[in-house]
Design an enzyme around this catalytic site. Structure first.
Site, PDB file in Angstrom:
ATOM      1  N   SER A  41     -17.366 -10.566 -26.096  1.00  0.00           N
ATOM      2  CA  SER A  41     -16.965  -9.585 -26.754  1.00  0.00           C
ATOM      3  C   SER A  41     -17.001 -10.062 -28.211  1.00  0.00           C
ATOM      4  O   SER A  41     -17.122  -9.374 -29.390  1.00  0.00           O
ATOM      5  CB  SER A  41     -15.721  -9.089 -26.360  1.00  0.00           C
ATOM      6  OG  SER A  41     -14.684  -9.953 -26.298  1.00  0.00           O
ATOM      7  N   GLU A  42     -16.430 -11.334 -28.560  1.00  0.00           N
ATOM      8  CA  GLU A  42     -16.340 -12.257 -29.824  1.00  0.00           C
ATOM      9  C   GLU A  42     -16.522 -13.444 -29.752  1.00  0.00           C
ATOM     10  O   GLU A  42     -16.303 -14.160 -28.965  1.00  0.00           O
ATOM     11  CB  GLU A  42     -14.826 -11.706 -30.274  1.00  0.00           C
ATOM     12  CG  GLU A  42     -14.823 -11.226 -31.818  1.00  0.00           C
ATOM     13  CD  GLU A  42     -15.228  -9.582 -31.743  1.00  0.00           C
ATOM     14  OE1 GLU A  42     -16.123  -9.341 -32.374  1.00  0.00           O
ATOM     15  OE2 GLU A  42     -14.782  -8.882 -30.908  1.00  0.00           O
ATOM     16  N   THR A  43     -16.822 -14.014 -31.042  1.00  0.00           N
ATOM     17  CA  THR A  43     -16.961 -15.406 -31.427  1.00  0.00           C
ATOM     18  C   THR A  43     -16.387 -15.681 -32.303  1.00  0.00           C
ATOM     19  O   THR A  43     -16.700 -15.176 -33.503  1.00  0.00           O
ATOM     20  CB  THR A  43     -18.672 -15.991 -31.290  1.00  0.00           C
ATOM     21  OG1 THR A  43     -19.284 -15.634 -30.129  1.00  0.00           O
ATOM     22  CG2 THR A  43     -18.520 -17.341 -31.424  1.00  0.00           C
ATOM     23  N   SER A  60     -19.000 -10.076 -33.271  1.00  0.00           N
ATOM     24  CA  SER A  60     -19.298  -9.458 -31.989  1.00  0.00           C
ATOM     25  C   SER A  60     -20.980  -9.669 -31.876  1.00  0.00           C
ATOM     26  O   SER A  60     -21.341 -10.349 -32.763  1.00  0.00           O
ATOM     27  CB  SER A  60     -19.286  -8.133 -31.804  1.00  0.00           C
ATOM     28  OG  SER A  60     -20.194  -7.207 -32.548  1.00  0.00           O
TER      29      SER A  60
END
Length: 261
Positions: A41-43, A60
């Site tokens: 979903s996120e880095t 994202s």
């Protein structure tokens, strides 16, 4: 790179995020490619600054975004692990300014975020009503999302989205919320325009949800559940200008990314 489950004290719960500490920024195109490859979903990418704080950026799989709470919590978890004697971390991001994070003895991480309360809207977009299988009782809006408010937790758990219609509400996402049975309030977060069909736990939206429910329920300390497939628990404290959003995190993996020079 570290992969962390945030807003949970159990592995395979909460929301997953990657954390990539850097000596200096990589090109934005490369950071976006890494986030797409991770397909989480996120880095979050962090760079330490001369004053000891950290600049932070969130991606994202589709785009760079303004603010991500669970990936910030994950980044703090990693940096506290790497620097066990540091009591407080400071992150800076262009859209939200400075974020302060502290850690308690039991591992609970407190994130100090700006208060981003939603506002009532006189004429919600028809796409919002068409895109949700259950019509909400009220609609509010913030810079981040449309807030669809329901009377009961069961409606939040049962509501289905039409991703093609919800996607057309870009750049805003959609959060559905209601009073909770065993917690103060529950929510789910639909974001096909910016990342995926449904986010597992969305820390940033609680900077808006917590002030809204604090006003509705008449108290400033709240326990929240994001009722996604993985689920996540958030502890919120609402103040005049800020919202403290707290949760636990668990390390899943650490490794190295190999990219061209």
């Amino acid at each position: 790179m570290y992969q962390v489950d945030a807003f949970t004290d159990m592995l395979f719960g909460g929301n997953y995020a990657a954390v990539v500490p850097l000596a200096e920024w990589l090109p934005a195109e490369l950071m976006q490619a890494v986030a797409a490859e991770n397909n989480l979903s996120e880095t979050a990418f962090v760079v330490r600054q001369a004053d000891g704080g950290y600049a932070i950026r969130w991606f994202s799989p589709l785009a760079e975004i303004d603010f991500c709470g669970h990936a910030t919590l994950a980044a703090a978890f990693v940096l506290f692990r790497l620097n066990p004697d540091v009591p407080v971390l400071r992150f800076r991001a262009a859209a939200v300014g400075e974020l302060s994070l502290s850690r308690e003895e039991d591992g609970l991480i407190n994130m100090d975020a700006p208060r981003l309360a939603p506002e009532p809207v006189a004429e919600p977009p028809a796409l919002l009503f068409d895109g949700l299988s259950i019509r909400p009782d009220a609609v509010l809006v913030s810079r981040q999302a449309w807030f669809a408010v329901y009377a009961d937790e069961g409606q939040v758990r049962a509501v289905e989205q039409d991703p093609e219609l919800i996607r057309q509400l870009a750049p805003r996402d959609v959060v559905v919320t209601a009073p909770g049975h065993d917690v103060d309030f529950v929510s789910r977060y639909f974001w096909p325009a910016n990342g995926g069909l449904e986010d597992m736990v969305t820390g940033s939206i609680h900077a808006g949800l917590a002030p809204y429910w604090a006003g509705r329920l008449g108290r400033n300390e709240l326990k929240a559940l994001q009722a996604s497939a993985r689920g996540g628990v958030l502890y919120c404290k609402v103040e005049a200008e800020r919202v403290r959003i707290s949760g636990y995190a668990v390390l899943y993996l650490e490794g190295c990314i190999h990219v061209p020079d």
